[in-house]
Design a protein around this motif. Structure first.
Motif, PDB file in Angstrom:
ATOM      1  N   GLY A   1      -2.495 -91.942 -46.647  1.00 20.34           N
ATOM      2  CA  GLY A   1      -2.582 -91.551 -45.247  1.00 20.34           C
ATOM      3  C   GLY A   1      -1.557 -90.498 -44.861  1.00 20.34           C
ATOM      4  N   THR A   2      -0.504 -90.370 -45.662  1.00 18.04           N
ATOM      5  CA  THR A   2       0.554 -89.405 -45.374  1.00 18.04           C
ATOM      6  C   THR A   2       0.294 -88.053 -46.029  1.00 18.04           C
ATOM      7  OG1 THR A   2       2.042 -91.323 -45.413  1.00 18.04           O
ATOM      8  CG2 THR A   2       3.093 -89.192 -45.284  1.00 18.04           C
ATOM      9  N   ILE A   3      -0.751 -87.952 -46.854  1.00 13.78           N
ATOM     10  CA  ILE A   3      -1.021 -86.714 -47.592  1.00 13.78           C
ATOM     11  C   ILE A   3      -1.106 -85.478 -46.684  1.00 13.78           C
ATOM     12  CG2 ILE A   3      -2.783 -85.489 -48.932  1.00 13.78           C
ATOM     13  CD1 ILE A   3      -3.258 -88.024 -50.511  1.00 13.78           C
ATOM     14  N   PRO A   4      -1.874 -85.512 -45.574  1.00 14.77           N
ATOM     15  CA  PRO A   4      -1.945 -84.304 -44.723  1.00 14.77           C
ATOM     16  C   PRO A   4      -0.584 -83.867 -44.187  1.00 14.77           C
ATOM     17  CG  PRO A   4      -3.703 -85.840 -44.160  1.00 14.77           C
ATOM     18  CD  PRO A   4      -2.770 -86.573 -45.073  1.00 14.77           C
ATOM     19  N   LEU A   5       0.206 -84.816 -43.700  1.00 12.02           N
ATOM     20  CA  LEU A   5       1.535 -84.486 -43.185  1.00 12.02           C
ATOM     21  C   LEU A   5       2.444 -84.032 -44.316  1.00 12.02           C
ATOM     22  CD1 LEU A   5       3.456 -84.389 -40.806  1.00 12.02           C
ATOM     23  CD2 LEU A   5       3.961 -86.805 -41.166  1.00 12.02           C
ATOM     24  N   ASN A   6       2.301 -84.634 -45.483  1.00  8.78           N
ATOM     25  CA  ASN A   6       3.074 -84.261 -46.664  1.00  8.78           C
ATOM     26  C   ASN A   6       2.834 -82.787 -47.011  1.00  8.78           C
ATOM     27  OD1 ASN A   6       4.054 -83.884 -49.304  1.00  8.78           O
ATOM     28  ND2 ASN A   6       3.550 -85.946 -49.933  1.00  8.78           N
ATOM     29  N   ILE A   7       1.572 -82.406 -47.114  1.00 13.21           N
ATOM     30  CA  ILE A   7       1.220 -81.021 -47.464  1.00 13.21           C
ATOM     31  C   ILE A   7       1.701 -80.049 -46.392  1.00 13.21           C
ATOM     32  CG2 ILE A   7      -0.697 -79.433 -47.871  1.00 13.21           C
ATOM     33  CD1 ILE A   7      -2.262 -81.813 -49.016  1.00 13.21           C
ATOM     34  N   ASP A   8       1.444 -80.381 -45.140  1.00  9.63           N
ATOM     35  CA  ASP A   8       1.812 -79.495 -44.041  1.00  9.63           C
ATOM     36  C   ASP A   8       3.322 -79.267 -43.999  1.00  9.63           C
ATOM     37  OD1 ASP A   8       0.467 -78.057 -41.860  1.00  9.63           O
ATOM     38  OD2 ASP A   8       1.793 -79.215 -40.557  1.00  9.63           O
ATOM     39  N   THR A   9       4.095 -80.316 -44.260  1.00  7.36           N
ATOM     40  CA  THR A   9       5.551 -80.200 -44.248  1.00  7.36           C
ATOM     41  C   THR A   9       6.051 -79.365 -45.421  1.00  7.36           C
ATOM     42  OG1 THR A   9       5.809 -82.325 -43.124  1.00  7.36           O
ATOM     43  CG2 THR A   9       7.713 -81.495 -44.328  1.00  7.36           C
ATOM     44  N   GLN A  10       5.457 -79.577 -46.589  1.00  2.00           N
ATOM     45  CA  GLN A  10       5.883 -78.795 -47.747  1.00  2.00           C
ATOM     46  C   GLN A  10       5.635 -77.301 -47.536  1.00  2.00           C
ATOM     47  OE1 GLN A  10       5.466 -80.032 -51.863  1.00  2.00           O
ATOM     48  NE2 GLN A  10       4.449 -81.917 -51.217  1.00  2.00           N
ATOM     49  N   VAL A  11       4.487 -76.975 -46.970  1.00  2.00           N
ATOM     50  CA  VAL A  11       4.127 -75.564 -46.786  1.00  2.00           C
ATOM     51  C   VAL A  11       4.862 -74.952 -45.599  1.00  2.00           C
ATOM     52  CG1 VAL A  11       2.232 -73.968 -46.265  1.00  2.00           C
ATOM     53  CG2 VAL A  11       1.864 -75.869 -47.853  1.00  2.00           C
ATOM     54  N   LYS A  12       4.872 -75.652 -44.456  1.00  2.00           N
ATOM     55  CA  LYS A  12       5.376 -75.085 -43.210  1.00  2.00           C
ATOM     56  C   LYS A  12       6.887 -75.223 -43.016  1.00  2.00           C
ATOM     57  CE  LYS A  12       1.321 -73.917 -41.471  1.00  2.00           C
ATOM     58  NZ  LYS A  12       0.960 -72.516 -41.173  1.00  2.00           N
ATOM     59  N   ARG A  13       7.483 -76.249 -43.615  1.00  2.00           N
ATOM     60  CA  ARG A  13       8.903 -76.488 -43.381  1.00  2.00           C
ATOM     61  C   ARG A  13       9.758 -76.257 -44.633  1.00  2.00           C
ATOM     62  NH1 ARG A  13      10.024 -79.357 -38.639  1.00  2.00           N
ATOM     63  NH2 ARG A  13      11.949 -80.163 -39.540  1.00  2.00           N
ATOM     64  N   LEU A  14       9.246 -76.680 -45.801  1.00  2.00           N
ATOM     65  CA  LEU A  14      10.028 -76.509 -47.027  1.00  2.00           C
ATOM     66  C   LEU A  14       9.779 -75.161 -47.699  1.00  2.00           C
ATOM     67  CD1 LEU A  14       9.656 -80.067 -48.629  1.00  2.00           C
ATOM     68  CD2 LEU A  14      11.556 -79.179 -47.277  1.00  2.00           C
ATOM     69  N   GLY A  15       8.672 -74.521 -47.330  1.00  2.00           N
ATOM     70  CA  GLY A  15       8.373 -73.215 -47.920  1.00  2.00           C
ATOM     71  C   GLY A  15       7.835 -73.297 -49.325  1.00  2.00           C
TER      72      GLY A  15
END
Length: 361
Positions: A207-221
Motif C-alpha cells: 500500500g505504500t508503493i505509490p508514496l514510496n515511488i513518488d518520494t524517491q523521484v520527487k524528494r530524493l532525486g
C-alpha cells in the motif's frame, strides 16, 4: 540495476537476521514459560494447517507464479505475487514498445506519450489520496489501540522492546550504508519520514508503493527506473523486518525448547542462510512475516505452532517491521541510483518541494 537492487535487499536481510540473533540473545528471549491461551493455540493450529498448504508448492510452481497468466487480474492484485507479475508484465510491454519505436518511430512516440499521460494521471490520483493521509493515520492508530490487550502487551513487553531495538539497529545500518556512499543520512531521513510514518500506521508495504515511488523521484532525486523497481520488488522480497529480523528472533526463541543452543555458530550460520534464501521466495507463496516464519521454522525442523504465541502483540510489532521494510527498499533504490549516476543531487539537496517552488515563481 536489477542485480544491484536485489543484491542490496538480500544482503541487508542477511544482516537483519544477524541483528535478530543478537538482540534475542541480548534480551534472553525464549518461548519457554509463555502461557498458551485459547487464541494462541488456535493460531498455532492455523499455522500448522497453512504450512501443509505451503509444503505442496514446488519451486517450479513458485517461479511460474511470478509470471502473469492474466495481467488484468494481477493489476487488481488478485494473487499474492501480483506485484512481481505486474513488474514483469511491464518489462515485456516496455521491450515491445522499444521494438515498435525502432521500426515505426511515429507509433513509438504516440505510445510514449500515452505512457507519460497515464503516469501523470495516476500520480495525481495518488497525491489526492495521500492528502487524506493524516485522517487515515488517526483512524488506523485508533483501531490498533482499541484492539490491543494491555495485559498481553505487558506479558510480552520484553519481546516488543527487543524487536524495536532490532528494528532501530536495522535503520542505523541503512543510514550507515547511505553515508558510506556519500549520501547524507540526516537529509535522507528527513525526506523519507512521511513515507515511514505512513508505512508504520498502514502496516502495508504494498500500500505504500505509490508514496514510496513518488518520494524517491520527487524528494530524493532517484532515477524513475530505480524508484519503481526498488519499491515494487522491495515490497515482495528481501524485507528486512518481516523476512529478516522477525523469523530469526522466533528461531532463537524456540531453539532452547527443542534442545538447540541459540549461540551455536553452526545454528546461526544456517539460520542466516535460510532466512536470506527464503526472503527471496516469500513472494511466491504469499509474502509477510507469518509466511517467512513458517518457512524458516519448518526448514530448521522447529514447531511452527509456537509462532502463534505472539498473536496478541503482532499488530504492535508489525507496524515497525513494515516501516523498516519500506526503508530498506528506498535505501536500495537510492544507493543504486547513486551508483548508476541517475540521481539528482540538486533535488536531494533542496529543502523546498518542486511543486511549492514552482508556485512561488
Amino acid at each position: 540495476m536489477s542485480g544491484s537492487i536485489i543484491g542490496i535487499l538480500l544482503a541487508t536481510t542477511a544482516v537483519s537476521a544477524l541483528i535478530g540473533v543478537f538482540v534475542s540473545n541480548l534480551f534472553g528471549l525464549s518461548a519457554e514459560g509463555i502461557v498458551q491461551g485459547a487464541r494462541e493455540m488456535a493460531r498455532g493450529a492455523a499455522l500448522e494447517t497453512r504450512l501443509e498448504g505451503l509444503a505442496s508448492v514446488s519451486f517450479a510452481d513458485m517461479i511460474t507464479s511470478f509470471f502473469p497468466g492474466n495481467p488484468f487480474a494481477d493489476l487488481a492484485g488478485s494473487r499474492p505475487t501480483s506485484t512481481i507479475a505486474v513488474v514483469i508484465f511491464a518489462a515485456f510491454v516496455g521491450v515491445a514498445g522499444v521494438t515498435v519505436a525502432r521500426k515505426e518511430p511515429e507509433l513509438g512516440a504516440s505510445f510514449e506519450r500515452f505512457v507519460d499521460v497515464a503516469q501523470s494521471i495516476v500520480r495525481t490520483l495518488v497525491r489526492m489520496v495521500l492528502s487524506l493521509t493524516p485522517y487515515g493515520i488517526l483512524a488506523l492508530m485508533t483501531k490498533v489501540v482499541a484492539g490491543s490487550n494491555v495485559s498481553d502487551i505487558l506479558t510480552l513487553l520484553n519481546f516488543v522492546v527487543a524487536s524495536y531495538v532490532g528494528l532501530a539497529l536495522i535503520l542505523v545500518m541503512h543510514l550507515c550504508l547511505l553515508a558510506f556512499n556519500g549520501i547524507s543520512p540526516l537529509r535522507y531521513f528527513k525526506k523519507v519520514l512521511p513515507v515511514l510514518l505512513f508505512a508504520f500506521t498502514s502496516r502495508s508495504s504494498a500500500g505504500t508503493i505509490p508514496l514510496n515511488i513518488d518520494t524517491q523521484v520527487k524528494r530524493l532525486g532517484n532515477g524513475e527506473g530505480e524508484s519503481n523497481f526498488s519499491a515494487s520488488f522491495g515490497a515482495t522480497m528481501g524485507q528486512n523486518g518481516c523476512a529478516g529480523l522477525y523469523p530469526a528472533m522466533l528461531a532463537v526463541m524456540i531453539a532452547p525448547t527443542v534442545g538447540i543452543n541459540p549461540l551455536d555458530p553452526s545454528f546461526i550460520i544456517s539460520l542466516i542462510a535460510i532466512v536470506t534464501i527464503s526472503s527471496f521466495g516469500i513472494a511466491g507463496i504469499g509474502g509477510g512475516a507469518t509466511f517467512a516464519a513458517l518457512i524458516v521454522l519448518s526448514a530448521l525442523d522447529m514447531p511452527v505452532a509456537l509462532a502463534g504465541l505472539l498473536i496478541s502483540i503482532e499488530p504492535l510489532i508489525d507496524m515497525g517491521r513494515t516501516a523498516v521494510n519500506v526503508n530498506g527498499a528506498m535505501t536500495a533504490g537510492t544507493i543504486t541510483s547513486k551508483w548508476l549516476g541517475h540521481s539528482d543531487a540538486g533535488l536531494f539537496a533542496r529543502d523546498e518541494e518542486p511543486e511549492l517552488e514552482l508556485k512561488n515563481s
